[in-house]
Design a protein around this motif. Structure first.
Motif, short mmCIF file in Angstrom:
data_model
loop_
_atom_site.label_atom_id
_atom_site.label_comp_id
_atom_site.label_asym_id
_atom_site.label_seq_id
_atom_site.Cartn_x
_atom_site.Cartn_y
_atom_site.Cartn_z
N VAL A 58 -4.93 -1.56 -0.72
CA VAL A 58 -4.01 -0.92 -1.66
C VAL A 58 -4.05 0.60 -1.53
N LEU A 59 -5.21 1.18 -1.23
CA LEU A 59 -5.30 2.63 -1.14
C LEU A 59 -4.90 3.19 0.22
N VAL A 60 -5.14 2.44 1.30
CA VAL A 60 -4.81 2.94 2.64
C VAL A 60 -3.32 2.75 2.94
N PHE A 63 2.12 1.16 -0.41
CA PHE A 63 3.32 0.39 -0.73
C PHE A 63 3.18 -1.06 -0.29
N LEU A 64 2.76 -1.27 0.93
CA LEU A 64 2.58 -2.63 1.43
C LEU A 64 1.44 -3.33 0.69
N THR A 68 2.07 -6.59 -1.57
CA THR A 68 1.35 -7.82 -1.18
C THR A 68 0.49 -8.31 -2.33
N TYR A 69 -0.21 -7.41 -3.00
CA TYR A 69 -1.07 -7.82 -4.11
C TYR A 69 -0.26 -8.46 -5.23
N VAL A 70 0.88 -7.86 -5.56
CA VAL A 70 1.70 -8.41 -6.64
C VAL A 70 2.28 -9.77 -6.22
#
Length: 135
Positions: A58-60, A63-64, A68-70
């Motif tokens: 999520v930090l690197v 947006f992706l 993806t997490y959501v």
């Protein structure tokens, strides 16, 4: 007058709208990232390595990673938030019950005196119950 001086009427209304929209989207993006990071650490079913992997993802690649997490864990986010809210409510309710319970000895004494006045309990029973409440 200096030709580089911008006055309020030189800034178009549509420009102001776009500025406000970008600020709003930026704040919403920060809130989403904060919510995802809180959810990663709140989930007690994930081990530390998986939490670290999601956090790095999520930090690197923000947006992706957030998208993806959501998609992958979005439904669980709501369930974990609901469980956390219920746990907090239960803790607050327990605290309130404890706080009110500490001051309810006067209510118990009033109830006991009513029972004694009606003749439902004897003087000895009243004194014994009164000592239990006061100690």
């Amino acid at each position: 007058m200096d030709s580089h001086l911008f006055l309020a009427y030189d800034y178009p209304v549509l420009g102001a709208f776009w500025t406000v929209m970008w600020i709003f989207l930026w704040v919403m993006w920060l809130l989403l990232l904060f919510r995802i990071i809180v959810d990663v650490f709140r989930d007690d079913r994930m081990n530390g390595w998986l939490k670290a992997a999601w956090l790095i993802f999520v930090l690197v690649v923000p947006f992706l990673g957030a998208l993806t997490y959501v998609i992958v864990r979005g439904r669980g986010m709501g369930e974990r938030e609901l469980r956390h809210t219920r746990e907090q409510k239960a803790a607050v309710d327990a605290y309130i019950r404890d706080a009110v319970g500490a001051g309810s000895s006067t209510d118990e004494l009033a109830r006991l005196s009513e029972l004694k006045a009606k003749g439902d309990i004897t003087e000895a029973e009243f004194q014994k119950a009164k000592e239990k409440i006061l100690h």
